[in-house]
Motif scaffolding. Sequence first.
Motif, PDB file in Angstrom:
ATOM      1  N   ILE A  28       0.839  -1.204   0.000  1.00  0.00           N
ATOM      2  CA  ILE A  28       0.000   0.000   0.000  1.00  0.00           C
ATOM      3  C   ILE A  28       0.871   1.250   0.000  1.00  0.00           C
ATOM      4  O   ILE A  28       0.582   2.213  -0.710  1.00  0.00           O
ATOM      5  N   ARG A  29       1.947   1.245   0.764  1.00  0.00           N
ATOM      6  CA  ARG A  29       2.854   2.409   0.766  1.00  0.00           C
ATOM      7  C   ARG A  29       3.421   2.651  -0.625  1.00  0.00           C
ATOM      8  O   ARG A  29       3.574   3.797  -1.048  1.00  0.00           O
ATOM      9  N   ASN A  30       3.744   1.579  -1.341  1.00  0.00           N
ATOM     10  CA  ASN A  30       4.214   1.725  -2.725  1.00  0.00           C
ATOM     11  C   ASN A  30       3.125   2.318  -3.610  1.00  0.00           C
ATOM     12  O   ASN A  30       3.388   3.206  -4.422  1.00  0.00           O
ATOM     13  N   TYR A  31       1.886   1.830  -3.456  1.00  0.00           N
ATOM     14  CA  TYR A  31       0.780   2.359  -4.245  1.00  0.00           C
ATOM     15  C   TYR A  31       0.573   3.843  -3.926  1.00  0.00           C
ATOM     16  O   TYR A  31       0.383   4.655  -4.829  1.00  0.00           O
ATOM     17  N   VAL A  32       0.620   4.181  -2.638  1.00  0.00           N
ATOM     18  CA  VAL A  32       0.435   5.568  -2.207  1.00  0.00           C
ATOM     19  C   VAL A  32       1.506   6.462  -2.833  1.00  0.00           C
ATOM     20  O   VAL A  32       1.211   7.551  -3.334  1.00  0.00           O
ATOM     21  N   SER A  33       2.731   6.001  -2.822  1.00  0.00           N
ATOM     22  CA  SER A  33       3.833   6.764  -3.415  1.00  0.00           C
ATOM     23  C   SER A  33       3.602   6.968  -4.909  1.00  0.00           C
ATOM     24  O   SER A  33       3.741   8.084  -5.424  1.00  0.00           O
ATOM     25  N   GLN A  34       3.222   5.909  -5.590  1.00  0.00           N
ATOM     26  CA  GLN A  34       2.997   5.999  -7.033  1.00  0.00           C
ATOM     27  C   GLN A  34       1.795   6.891  -7.357  1.00  0.00           C
ATOM     28  O   GLN A  34       1.843   7.686  -8.300  1.00  0.00           O
ATOM     29  N   LEU A  35       0.735   6.776  -6.567  1.00  0.00           N
ATOM     30  CA  LEU A  35      -0.432   7.637  -6.782  1.00  0.00           C
ATOM     31  C   LEU A  35      -0.072   9.098  -6.528  1.00  0.00           C
ATOM     32  O   LEU A  35      -0.517   9.992  -7.250  1.00  0.00           O
ATOM     33  N   GLY A  36       0.745   9.332  -5.489  1.00  0.00           N
ATOM     34  CA  GLY A  36       1.181  10.691  -5.177  1.00  0.00           C
ATOM     35  C   GLY A  36       1.996  11.298  -6.309  1.00  0.00           C
ATOM     36  O   GLY A  36       1.806  12.465  -6.674  1.00  0.00           O
ATOM     37  N   GLU A  37       2.895  10.507  -6.872  1.00  0.00           N
ATOM     38  CA  GLU A  37       3.705  10.985  -7.993  1.00  0.00           C
ATOM     39  C   GLU A  37       2.830  11.320  -9.198  1.00  0.00           C
ATOM     40  O   GLU A  37       3.123  12.252  -9.947  1.00  0.00           O
ATOM     41  N   ALA A  38       1.763  10.566  -9.376  1.00  0.00           N
ATOM     42  CA  ALA A  38       0.851  10.799 -10.493  1.00  0.00           C
ATOM     43  C   ALA A  38      -0.193  11.870 -10.169  1.00  0.00           C
ATOM     44  O   ALA A  38      -1.052  12.179 -10.999  1.00  0.00           O
ATOM     45  N   LYS A  39      -0.117  12.420  -8.962  1.00  0.00           N
ATOM     46  CA  LYS A  39      -1.057  13.442  -8.491  1.00  0.00           C
ATOM     47  C   LYS A  39      -2.515  12.964  -8.563  1.00  0.00           C
ATOM     48  O   LYS A  39      -3.404  13.678  -9.003  1.00  0.00           O
ATOM     49  N   ILE A  40      -2.711  11.714  -8.129  1.00  0.00           N
ATOM     50  CA  ILE A  40      -4.049  11.131  -8.045  1.00  0.00           C
ATOM     51  C   ILE A  40      -4.441  11.091  -6.572  1.00  0.00           C
ATOM     52  O   ILE A  40      -3.646  10.690  -5.725  1.00  0.00           O
ATOM     53  N   GLY A  41      -5.645  11.528  -6.265  1.00  0.00           N
ATOM     54  CA  GLY A  41      -6.099  11.630  -4.876  1.00  0.00           C
ATOM     55  C   GLY A  41      -6.005  10.326  -4.109  1.00  0.00           C
ATOM     56  O   GLY A  41      -6.654   9.346  -4.465  1.00  0.00           O
ATOM     57  N   LEU A  42      -5.205  10.331  -3.059  1.00  0.00           N
ATOM     58  CA  LEU A  42      -4.981   9.128  -2.253  1.00  0.00           C
ATOM     59  C   LEU A  42      -6.203   8.725  -1.444  1.00  0.00           C
ATOM     60  O   LEU A  42      -6.484   7.542  -1.262  1.00  0.00           O
ATOM     61  N   SER A  43      -6.923   9.725  -0.928  1.00  0.00           N
ATOM     62  CA  SER A  43      -8.024   9.425  -0.011  1.00  0.00           C
ATOM     63  C   SER A  43      -9.172   8.679  -0.694  1.00  0.00           C
ATOM     64  O   SER A  43     -10.029   8.112  -0.026  1.00  0.00           O
ATOM     65  N   ASP A  44      -9.186   8.677  -2.021  1.00  0.00           N
ATOM     66  CA  ASP A  44     -10.184   7.881  -2.728  1.00  0.00           C
ATOM     67  C   ASP A  44      -9.900   6.389  -2.563  1.00  0.00           C
ATOM     68  O   ASP A  44     -10.777   5.562  -2.788  1.00  0.00           O
ATOM     69  N   PHE A  45      -8.653   6.053  -2.200  1.00  0.00           N
ATOM     70  CA  PHE A  45      -8.220   4.671  -2.123  1.00  0.00           C
ATOM     71  C   PHE A  45      -7.784   4.245  -0.720  1.00  0.00           C
ATOM     72  O   PHE A  45      -8.239   3.242  -0.211  1.00  0.00           O
ATOM     73  N   PHE A  46      -6.876   5.039  -0.135  1.00  0.00           N
ATOM     74  CA  PHE A  46      -6.247   4.660   1.131  1.00  0.00           C
ATOM     75  C   PHE A  46      -6.102   5.892   2.022  1.00  0.00           C
ATOM     76  O   PHE A  46      -5.793   6.974   1.555  1.00  0.00           O
ATOM     77  N   THR A  47      -6.287   5.677   3.335  1.00  0.00           N
ATOM     78  CA  THR A  47      -6.053   6.733   4.317  1.00  0.00           C
ATOM     79  C   THR A  47      -5.225   6.136   5.445  1.00  0.00           C
ATOM     80  O   THR A  47      -5.578   5.079   5.983  1.00  0.00           O
ATOM     81  N   GLU A  48      -4.137   6.822   5.793  1.00  0.00           N
ATOM     82  CA  GLU A  48      -3.296   6.345   6.895  1.00  0.00           C
ATOM     83  C   GLU A  48      -4.093   6.357   8.189  1.00  0.00           C
ATOM     84  O   GLU A  48      -4.886   7.252   8.437  1.00  0.00           O
ATOM     85  N   SER A  49      -3.855   5.356   9.021  1.00  0.00           N
ATOM     86  CA  SER A  49      -4.534   5.258  10.299  1.00  0.00           C
ATOM     87  C   SER A  49      -3.646   4.474  11.261  1.00  0.00           C
ATOM     88  O   SER A  49      -2.513   4.133  10.920  1.00  0.00           O
ATOM     89  N   THR A  50      -4.172   4.221  12.438  1.00  0.00           N
ATOM     90  CA  THR A  50      -3.466   3.405  13.426  1.00  0.00           C
ATOM     91  C   THR A  50      -4.482   2.530  14.142  1.00  0.00           C
ATOM     92  O   THR A  50      -5.686   2.757  14.058  1.00  0.00           O
ATOM     93  N   TYR A  51      -3.961   1.539  14.843  1.00  0.00           N
ATOM     94  CA  TYR A  51      -4.803   0.703  15.693  1.00  0.00           C
ATOM     95  C   TYR A  51      -3.994   0.374  16.942  1.00  0.00           C
ATOM     96  O   TYR A  51      -2.778   0.530  16.976  1.00  0.00           O
TER      97      TYR A  51
END
Length: 149
Positions: A28-51
Amino acid sequence: MSKIGQVLTSIEVSQMVGKDHSKLLRDIRNYVSQLGEAKIGLSDFFTESTYITEQNKTMPCYLVTKKGCEFIAHKLTGQKGTEFTARYINRFHEMEDELTIINPSDISLGELASYLKIMDKVAVRQNLAPHKIAENFKKVSAQFGVEEV
């Protein structure tokens, strides 16, 4: 997403795909990085959280939207991909069923009043203009058949 609460945790997704959670986090971190580089909204797919673990330790995870699950599913192949796709579709349909539309006539005036009171507190905290608060109250009240006097 259009409906609040329709996310799975990366923990649940890792169980569904039969993958170690730490490995799914890496992916997921790789996907987030790639989406960020492509300037595609991350929150449509993944949001960082904790448990919180049973040992009372805060650990990272992601909240995965339906689109995020579809994204992960497209990365999987064969039996794992098929099983995960079926599982996440079933899971999101379960969540949608839980969010069925409530018939306004099933809500008592007391419950409506409690809701409006909470709505007022939130609006005040957000520094919403008084006339906007009144407009919102009017709209919500009308949905429940409460008319102006």
